[in-house]
Enzyme design. Structure first.
Site, PDB file in Angstrom:
ATOM      1  N   ARG A 136     -36.781  35.279  10.984  1.00  9.80           N
ATOM      2  CA  ARG A 136     -36.638  34.605   9.685  1.00  9.80           C
ATOM      3  C   ARG A 136     -36.817  33.098   9.783  1.00  9.80           C
ATOM      4  NH1 ARG A 136     -31.825  37.748   6.462  1.00  9.80           N
ATOM      5  NH2 ARG A 136     -32.739  39.802   6.532  1.00  9.80           N
ATOM      6  N   ASP A 193     -23.257  33.014  -6.027  1.00 11.73           N
ATOM      7  CA  ASP A 193     -23.705  33.357  -4.674  1.00 11.73           C
ATOM      8  C   ASP A 193     -23.894  32.038  -3.926  1.00 11.73           C
ATOM      9  OD1 ASP A 193     -24.996  36.158  -3.464  1.00 11.73           O
ATOM     10  OD2 ASP A 193     -25.719  34.361  -2.451  1.00 11.73           O
TER      11      ASP A 193
HETATM   12  C1  LIG Z   1     -25.328  42.312   0.499  1.00 11.52           C
HETATM   13  S1  LIG Z   1     -25.203  41.164  -0.829  1.00 11.52           S
HETATM   14  C2  LIG Z   1     -24.096  42.005  -1.916  1.00 11.52           C
HETATM   15  C3  LIG Z   1     -24.522  41.898  -3.378  1.00 11.52           C
HETATM   16  C4  LIG Z   1     -23.657  42.688  -4.377  1.00 11.52           C
HETATM   17  N1  LIG Z   1     -22.315  42.177  -4.426  1.00 11.52           N
HETATM   18  C5  LIG Z   1     -23.651  44.150  -4.051  1.00 11.52           C
HETATM   19  O1  LIG Z   1     -22.628  44.686  -3.634  1.00 11.52           O
HETATM   20  O2  LIG Z   1     -24.698  44.798  -4.215  1.00 11.52           O
HETATM   21  C6  LIG Z   1     -24.172  39.878  -0.109  1.00 11.52           C
HETATM   22  C7  LIG Z   1     -24.342  38.539  -0.798  1.00 11.52           C
HETATM   23  O3  LIG Z   1     -23.289  37.676  -0.346  1.00 11.52           O
HETATM   24  C8  LIG Z   1     -23.790  36.353  -0.301  1.00 11.52           C
HETATM   25  N2  LIG Z   1     -22.923  35.523   0.557  1.00 11.52           N
HETATM   26  C9  LIG Z   1     -22.807  35.532   1.906  1.00 11.52           C
HETATM   27  N3  LIG Z   1     -21.928  34.616   2.323  1.00 11.52           N
HETATM   28  C10 LIG Z   1     -21.456  34.003   1.215  1.00 11.52           C
HETATM   29  C11 LIG Z   1     -20.525  32.943   0.998  1.00 11.52           C
HETATM   30  N4  LIG Z   1     -19.884  32.338   1.997  1.00 11.52           N
HETATM   31  N5  LIG Z   1     -20.284  32.580  -0.283  1.00 11.52           N
HETATM   32  C12 LIG Z   1     -20.919  33.181  -1.312  1.00 11.52           C
HETATM   33  N6  LIG Z   1     -21.819  34.182  -1.171  1.00 11.52           N
HETATM   34  C13 LIG Z   1     -22.087  34.583   0.090  1.00 11.52           C
HETATM   35  C14 LIG Z   1     -25.206  36.531   0.216  1.00 11.52           C
HETATM   36  O4  LIG Z   1     -26.027  35.420  -0.102  1.00 11.52           O
HETATM   37  C15 LIG Z   1     -25.646  37.824  -0.471  1.00 11.52           C
HETATM   38  O5  LIG Z   1     -26.380  37.588  -1.643  1.00 11.52           O
END
Ligand SMILES: C[S@@+](CC[C@H](N)C(=O)[O-])C[C@H]1O[C@@H](n2cnc3c(N)ncnc32)[C@H](O)[C@@H]1O
Length: 280
Positions: A49, A151
């Site tokens: 990436r 996010d």
């Molecule tokens: C796998 S997705 C989950 C999306 C949705 N909640 C679902 O369950 O389908 C995880 C998300 O968490 C976000 N994320 C990771 N670390 C984070 C942080 N410290 N603060 C806010 N968002 C975060 C990532 O950018 C990503 O978009």
């Protein structure tokens, strides 16, 4: 850095490798910034990436890219790296039991006359908050409701705000919601759909890093914190959940992903159903 020879023409520079020491630097950075733990198995992912960013800047090693990132000269680059290193997998109506619980237990018992407030706290590209918004719009009719969706990644937030998706993404959206809240693209937009403008306008999309002190967002009836804590170590999970609890009103609910649990994370919330917790 090595050289390889293309079958025809000029010698080409081989892509640099990511040493264990360099990987450890990115591990530390991502943990400090986002609370995300990069397991050693993620080395190839980091290499793949971030490789294009090295190329973009004409850098010869991951160490040089790390120095650029942390030099403070390229603040925008830090967000790009974060965008590349987060995992954003999501889909409409993922883990439908939470939507059923909201419809069957939470909404019928909501405080009469009060604005119902919901926060999708790791919303990725918007499928989760739009699924919730469709349910609220259908169930609450004219009753007031508000939604914040946040996010850490600005790239996914842009996609979320647009509300524009490939048609294959609509597979899990119930037919009645598709008809009521989605517009099918025609001509150059063929093969896509757009979430209806009125629904898009009801969601306040913003960048929030759950690993930092939270902005003042008011009190929520429900917070969705799904499939993000899987990337956090126990101590980070504790801190994130402690930050979120004051944002829940008494009696409010916190939903975590079906594979997640708050066991050992907090005693301040009561489990009421698998992966559903309630503030006393
Ligand atoms: C796998 S997705 C989950 C999306 C949705 N909640 C679902 O369950 O389908 C995880 C998300 O968490 C976000 N994320 C990771 N670390 C984070 C942080 N410290 N603060 C806010 N968002 C975060 C990532 O950018 C990503 O978009």
């Amino acid at each position: 850095m090595g050289e390889t020879h293309a079958a025809h023409g000029e010698p080409q520079l081989a892509a640099p490798g990511l040493s264990d020491a360099e990987f450890a630097q990115f591990q530390g950075l991502l943990r400090r910034l986002a609370g995300i733990h990069l397991a050693p198995a993620k080395k190839a992912l980091v290499c793949g990436r971030l490789g294009k960013r090295l190329k973009h800047h004409g850098l010869a090693s991951y160490g040089a890219y790390f120095r650029l990132l942390t030099s403070g000269r390229e603040t925008h680059e830090m967000q790009i790296a974060l965008d590349l290193l987060t995992t954003n997998e999501t889909y409409f109506f993922r883990e439908p039991k939470h939507f059923d619980f909201l419809r069957d237990h939470i909404l019928p018992a909501r405080r009469p006359g009060a604005t119902f407030r919901l926060w999708s706290a790791a919303c990725s590209s918007g499928e989760e908050p739009y699924s919730l918004a469709m349910l609220l719009a259908e169930r609450l009719g004219g009753a007031p409701w508000e939604m914040v969706a946040s996010d850490i990644s600005t790239r996914v937030l842009e996609r979320a705000r647009s509300g524009h998706y490939a048609l294959e993404r609509a597979d899990h959206i119930p037919e009645a919601y598709l008809r009521a809240y989605c517009r099918k693209g025609v001509g150059p937009q063929d093969g896509t759909f757009l979430v209806e403008r009125g629904l898009r306008a009801r969601i306040d999309f913003r960048r929030v890093n759950l690993n930092e002190p939270l902005p003042q967002l008011g009190a929520f009836d429900v917070i969705f914190l799904r499939n993000v804590m899987i990337y956090f170590e126990l101590e980070t999970k504790r801190q994130v959940v402690q930050r979120l609890i004051p944002a829940l009103r008494p009696g409010g609910y916190l939903m975590v992903g079906h594979s997640e649990s708050l066991n050992g994370v907090t005693d301040d919330l009561r489990p009421v159903s698998p992966s559903v917790y309630r503030k006393p």
